[in-house]
Every structure is written in structure tokens, then in C-alpha cells.
Design a protein around this motif. Structure first.
Motif, PDB file in Angstrom:
ATOM      1  N   MET A  77      -4.426   2.341  11.701  1.00  0.00           N
ATOM      2  CA  MET A  77      -4.285   0.912  11.285  1.00  0.00           C
ATOM      3  C   MET A  77      -5.847   0.222  11.609  1.00  0.00           C
ATOM      4  SD  MET A  77      -1.750   0.586   9.248  1.00  0.00           S
ATOM      5  CE  MET A  77      -1.390  -1.176   8.811  1.00  0.00           C
ATOM      6  N   CYS A  78      -5.921   0.209  12.859  1.00  0.00           N
ATOM      7  CA  CYS A  78      -7.265  -0.266  13.326  1.00  0.00           C
ATOM      8  C   CYS A  78      -8.439   0.100  12.411  1.00  0.00           C
ATOM      9  CB  CYS A  78      -7.444  -0.257  14.610  1.00  0.00           C
ATOM     10  SG  CYS A  78      -6.332  -0.810  15.973  1.00  0.00           S
ATOM     11  N   SER A 106      -0.031   5.091   6.922  1.00  0.00           N
ATOM     12  CA  SER A 106      -1.160   4.245   7.415  1.00  0.00           C
ATOM     13  C   SER A 106      -1.994   4.172   6.419  1.00  0.00           C
ATOM     14  CB  SER A 106      -1.769   4.493   8.670  1.00  0.00           C
ATOM     15  OG  SER A 106      -2.670   5.875   8.427  1.00  0.00           O
ATOM     16  N   ILE A 107      -2.460   5.018   5.601  1.00  0.00           N
ATOM     17  CA  ILE A 107      -3.258   5.164   4.473  1.00  0.00           C
ATOM     18  C   ILE A 107      -2.444   4.289   3.190  1.00  0.00           C
ATOM     19  CG2 ILE A 107      -4.101   6.776   2.448  1.00  0.00           C
ATOM     20  CD1 ILE A 107      -4.872   8.705   4.436  1.00  0.00           C
ATOM     21  N   THR A 108      -1.246   4.519   3.147  1.00  0.00           N
ATOM     22  CA  THR A 108      -0.383   3.870   1.964  1.00  0.00           C
ATOM     23  C   THR A 108      -0.572   2.222   2.193  1.00  0.00           C
ATOM     24  OG1 THR A 108       0.889   5.826   1.619  1.00  0.00           O
ATOM     25  CG2 THR A 108       1.728   3.725   0.799  1.00  0.00           C
ATOM     26  N   ILE A 109      -0.292   2.031   3.380  1.00  0.00           N
ATOM     27  CA  ILE A 109      -0.169   0.555   3.823  1.00  0.00           C
ATOM     28  C   ILE A 109      -1.476  -0.239   3.593  1.00  0.00           C
ATOM     29  CG2 ILE A 109       0.340  -1.132   5.424  1.00  0.00           C
ATOM     30  CD1 ILE A 109       2.768   0.351   4.449  1.00  0.00           C
ATOM     31  N   VAL A 110      -2.681   0.638   4.148  1.00  0.00           N
ATOM     32  CA  VAL A 110      -4.081   0.013   4.147  1.00  0.00           C
ATOM     33  C   VAL A 110      -4.280  -0.102   2.516  1.00  0.00           C
ATOM     34  CG1 VAL A 110      -6.250   0.596   4.559  1.00  0.00           C
ATOM     35  CG2 VAL A 110      -4.565   0.757   6.359  1.00  0.00           C
ATOM     36  N   VAL A 261      10.878   4.081   3.823  1.00  0.00           N
ATOM     37  CA  VAL A 261      11.853   3.039   3.686  1.00  0.00           C
ATOM     38  C   VAL A 261      12.390   2.938   5.459  1.00  0.00           C
ATOM     39  CG1 VAL A 261      14.675   3.137   3.793  1.00  0.00           C
ATOM     40  CG2 VAL A 261      13.254   3.987   1.888  1.00  0.00           C
ATOM     41  N   LYS A 262      12.008   3.863   6.115  1.00  0.00           N
ATOM     42  CA  LYS A 262      12.202   3.909   7.572  1.00  0.00           C
ATOM     43  C   LYS A 262      11.372   2.791   7.911  1.00  0.00           C
ATOM     44  CE  LYS A 262      12.592   6.505  11.900  1.00  0.00           C
ATOM     45  NZ  LYS A 262      12.457   7.594  12.502  1.00  0.00           N
ATOM     46  N   GLU A 263       9.850   3.121   7.870  1.00  0.00           N
ATOM     47  CA  GLU A 263       8.818   2.350   8.422  1.00  0.00           C
ATOM     48  C   GLU A 263       8.238   1.236   7.567  1.00  0.00           C
ATOM     49  OE1 GLU A 263       7.881   2.916  11.479  1.00  0.00           O
ATOM     50  OE2 GLU A 263       8.579   4.726  11.838  1.00  0.00           O
ATOM     51  N   GLY A 264       8.654   1.353   6.219  1.00  0.00           N
ATOM     52  CA  GLY A 264       7.830   0.618   5.261  1.00  0.00           C
ATOM     53  C   GLY A 264       7.824  -0.858   5.387  1.00  0.00           C
ATOM     54  N   PRO A 265       8.854  -1.721   5.687  1.00  0.00           N
ATOM     55  CA  PRO A 265       8.850  -3.045   5.669  1.00  0.00           C
ATOM     56  C   PRO A 265       8.086  -3.583   6.680  1.00  0.00           C
ATOM     57  CG  PRO A 265      11.041  -2.331   5.174  1.00  0.00           C
ATOM     58  CD  PRO A 265      10.318  -1.166   5.548  1.00  0.00           C
ATOM     59  N   LYS A 266       8.271  -3.190   8.002  1.00  0.00           N
ATOM     60  CA  LYS A 266       7.621  -3.306   9.287  1.00  0.00           C
ATOM     61  C   LYS A 266       6.034  -3.267   9.126  1.00  0.00           C
ATOM     62  CE  LYS A 266       8.368  -1.462  13.263  1.00  0.00           C
ATOM     63  NZ  LYS A 266       9.228  -1.138  14.730  1.00  0.00           N
ATOM     64  N   SER A 267       5.871  -1.848   8.472  1.00  0.00           N
ATOM     65  CA  SER A 267       4.492  -1.671   8.302  1.00  0.00           C
ATOM     66  C   SER A 267       3.752  -2.277   7.262  1.00  0.00           C
ATOM     67  CB  SER A 267       4.440  -0.033   7.605  1.00  0.00           C
ATOM     68  OG  SER A 267       5.078   0.901   8.829  1.00  0.00           O
ATOM     69  N   MET A 268       4.414  -2.684   6.223  1.00  0.00           N
ATOM     70  CA  MET A 268       3.711  -3.636   5.225  1.00  0.00           C
ATOM     71  C   MET A 268       3.638  -5.131   5.909  1.00  0.00           C
ATOM     72  SD  MET A 268       3.097  -2.381   2.460  1.00  0.00           S
ATOM     73  CE  MET A 268       2.408  -3.961   1.798  1.00  0.00           C
ATOM     74  N   PHE A 270       2.674  -5.456   9.191  1.00  0.00           N
ATOM     75  CA  PHE A 270       1.625  -5.058   9.972  1.00  0.00           C
ATOM     76  C   PHE A 270       0.535  -5.343   9.032  1.00  0.00           C
ATOM     77  CE2 PHE A 270      -0.004  -1.622  12.742  1.00  0.00           C
ATOM     78  CZ  PHE A 270      -0.867  -2.190  13.392  1.00  0.00           C
ATOM     79  N   GLY A 271       0.420  -4.546   7.673  1.00  0.00           N
ATOM     80  CA  GLY A 271      -0.685  -4.553   7.019  1.00  0.00           C
ATOM     81  C   GLY A 271      -1.218  -6.111   6.432  1.00  0.00           C
ATOM     82  N   GLY A 272      -0.043  -6.766   6.342  1.00  0.00           N
ATOM     83  CA  GLY A 272      -0.237  -8.277   5.846  1.00  0.00           C
ATOM     84  C   GLY A 272      -0.588  -9.028   6.753  1.00  0.00           C
ATOM     85  N   LEU A 273      -0.289  -8.992   8.031  1.00  0.00           N
ATOM     86  CA  LEU A 273      -0.785  -9.672   9.077  1.00  0.00           C
ATOM     87  C   LEU A 273      -2.221  -9.416   9.301  1.00  0.00           C
ATOM     88  CD1 LEU A 273       2.224  -9.862  11.670  1.00  0.00           C
ATOM     89  CD2 LEU A 273       1.322 -11.728  10.070  1.00  0.00           C
ATOM     90  N   VAL A 274      -2.572  -8.250   9.412  1.00  0.00           N
ATOM     91  CA  VAL A 274      -4.115  -7.653   9.789  1.00  0.00           C
ATOM     92  C   VAL A 274      -5.064  -8.144   8.611  1.00  0.00           C
ATOM     93  CG1 VAL A 274      -5.565  -5.793   9.775  1.00  0.00           C
ATOM     94  CG2 VAL A 274      -3.400  -5.574  11.094  1.00  0.00           C
TER      95      VAL A 274
END
Length: 295
Positions: A77-78, A106-110, A261-268, A270-274
Motif C-alpha cells: 500500500m505504501c 492492494s491493487i484493487t484498493i489503490v 469481504v474479509k479484508e475489504g471494509p478495513k482495507s477501503m 486504509f486506502g481512504g485515509l491514505v
């Protein structure tokens, strides 16, 4: 990739497209770049990019750590946010020995984060800079994750912004090698300090310059010499764009809904805050480094 296409027989093609076509796309991008164009942003422009990247990497790492993500996913993500999205993640993934699942998510979220920012940044630039070319280009080219997003966002403003924002973006891509080399020296083992010495098989990690980065620079040099007709660059740009589309489609096929579904909400989150941090950093650095001279 989550329907009837979720079969082993398709893995060979999707893996090839995900890795090889993305690398070919980066190499061909070199035919569209004249190295002398980099001088258009000046020394302060390069300093702006370096500081923006450093701050983004630092913020992304701290946010990922705070949210409880593993080091390897956080490092992806960095790189993806600080440098050039999918291409940076593809480059850094083998360096930090990230899993395929982490790479896909990570690619999807970014890319999702970048899509929202792509629409938002021209509005912010209009409010803060009245779409002045240098500041707007710095905001867009210094923040958005992929070249495609940079061009699409800049086109909402003007052709001049497209040209300069692309230069800012290319400077970030050039520093991808530096990011990969630095990341190779970090300890990504869970439970160990990031800057501690790696042990075992990780102790001799070496980060050579990726072949496609070398190819990118070689073609850039050839283009800069001026021997090639303009149609070569235009053709390379078209082919590169198509390769990237196919590669991203393959990456999409390899991302599984159960993982999102498992990582998505928290990953999103993550992406939004960055993304928010990137905008704040860029606005502050533009104020300090890229203000128009008076008189």
C-alpha cells in the motif's frame, strides 16, 4: 473470476497478463517520454515529489500498522500510493515477498481510491488554485496512483495541465527504483523491527533494478535523442494502454470476493485515509514549494 471463470485452467493466462503485460506496458511508456521534459518542473518540483512520496510512505505505514495490517500488505500500500499504483505494487511485491492475495487486494484498493481522487482533485484545484497550471499539475501528478488516472483527471482541466501533470507522475515512476531498493533493506518479518537486520534467507536480499525499468530508461533515452518519428511514440502509447487494461482485467479475475469481504471494509478505510493524507501533504508542499513568484 468469481463465477464460472474461477477455474485452474485460466490461471496461466491471468498470471501472464498480470505480470508480463504490465511490465511490457511500462517499457513502452519509455517511448512516450523525452527526458529533457523533466526539467520543466524544476528542482523544486523534484523536491516536491520526493517529500510527497516520503510523507505518503510514512503515513501509509503508520496507518496500516494502526489498523492491524501485516507489514507486507502495508508495504504494498505504501508503494502503490506513493509511486505508481499497480506497477509499483507489482515491482515491490517480490521484493517484500508478499502473497498473491495481498497483491491483488492492494491493487484493487489503490485503484478504487485513485478513481475517487481522480474526480475530486480537479475540484480542489479549482477552489485552491483557480486551475493554475503548475499547482494543479503538482496536485494531480504528485498524488494520483496511476498514469491513466493522472491523464484522465488532468484532462478535466486543460491540455497544459495534462502535459505537466504527466511529468510530475513520470518523476515518481523514476523513483520507483529507489523505493524498491529501500524496501529490500527493510525487515518485513512480523514481530521484528522494520529497520532491524534480516535473518536467515532474508539476510541476503538484493534488489536489482527491474528489467522493465531499465527498458523504460533505454527507450526514453532513444526517444530523447530524437531519431524516432512521432508515430512511434503514439503507437507505443496505444499499445501500452491496451496492455495495462488487459493486465488490470487479469488482476481483477484473480481477486476473490471472499477476500474482499474479509479484508475489504478495513482495507477501503486504509486506502481512504491514505488518500486524505496525500491530499493534505500535497496542498501543504505546494504552498511551500510551488507557489507562483510575485512580480
Amino acid at each position: 473470476g468469481n463465477t464460472f471463470l474461477n477455474r485452474e485452467v485460466f490461471n496461466a493466462g491471468s498470471k501472464f497478463s498480470e505480470k508480463n503485460l504490465l511490465e511490457y506496458s511500462i517499457v513502452l511508456t519509455g517511448l512516450t517520454l523525452n527526458l529533457t521534459d523533466i526539467m520543466g518542473v524544476g528542482v523544486t518540483g523534484v523536491i516536491f515529489i520526493l517529500l510527497q512520496m516520503a510523507l505518503t510512505i510514512t503515513a501509509a505505514y503508520l496507518i496500516g500498522k494502526k489498523l492491524g495490517f501485516g507489514k507486507k500488505f502495508t508495504m504494498l500500500m505504501c508503494a502503490g500510493n506513493a509511486v505508481c499504483g499497480s506497477s509499483a505494487i507489482a515491482t515491490v511485491a517480490p521484493v517484500v515477498k508478499a502473497e498473491s492475495k495481498d497483491k491483488g487486494i492492494s491493487i484493487t484498493i489503490v485503484n478504487v481510491t485513485g478513481t475517487f481522487m481522480m474526480i475530486l482533485l480537479p475540484l480542489i484545484a479549482g477552489l485552491l488554485y483557480n486551475h493554475e497550471t503548475l499547482q494543479t499539475a503538482g496536485l494531480i501528478g504528485g498524488t494520483l496512483q496511476s498514469i491513466g488516472q493522472v491523464i484522465a483527471s488532468a484532462k478535466m482541466v486543460s491540455t497544459e495541465v495534462v502535459d505537466m501533470a504527466t511529468i510530475f507522475k513520470i518523476i515518481r515512476i523514476i523513483f520507483l527504483v529507489l523505493v524498491a531498493l529501500v524496501f529490500s533493506r527493510l525487515n518485513t518479518n512480523e514481530g521484528e523491527k522494520l529497520f532491524s537486520k534480516q535473518t536467515g534467507e532474508h539476510g541476503k536480499v538484493k534488489a536489482g533494478v527491474p528489467w522493465f525499468i531499465i527498458g523504460f530508461f533505454l527507450l526514453s533515452i532513444i526517444t530523447s535523442i530524437g531519431f524516432l518519428p512521432q508515430v512511434v511514440g503514439a503507437t507505443a502509447k496505444t499499445i501500452s494502454g491496451q496492455f495495462e487494461i488487459i493486465a488490470l482485467a487479469a488482476i481483477g479475475m484473480r481477486v476473490k470476493f471472499r477476500d474482499l469481504v474479509k479484508e475489504g471494509p478495513k482495507s477501503m478505510l486504509f486506502g481512504g485515509l491514505v488518500g486524505v493524507c496525500q491530499i493534505i501533504f500535497a496542498v501543504g508542499l505546494i504552498f511551500l514549494l510551488l507557489r507562483p513568484s510575485v512580480g
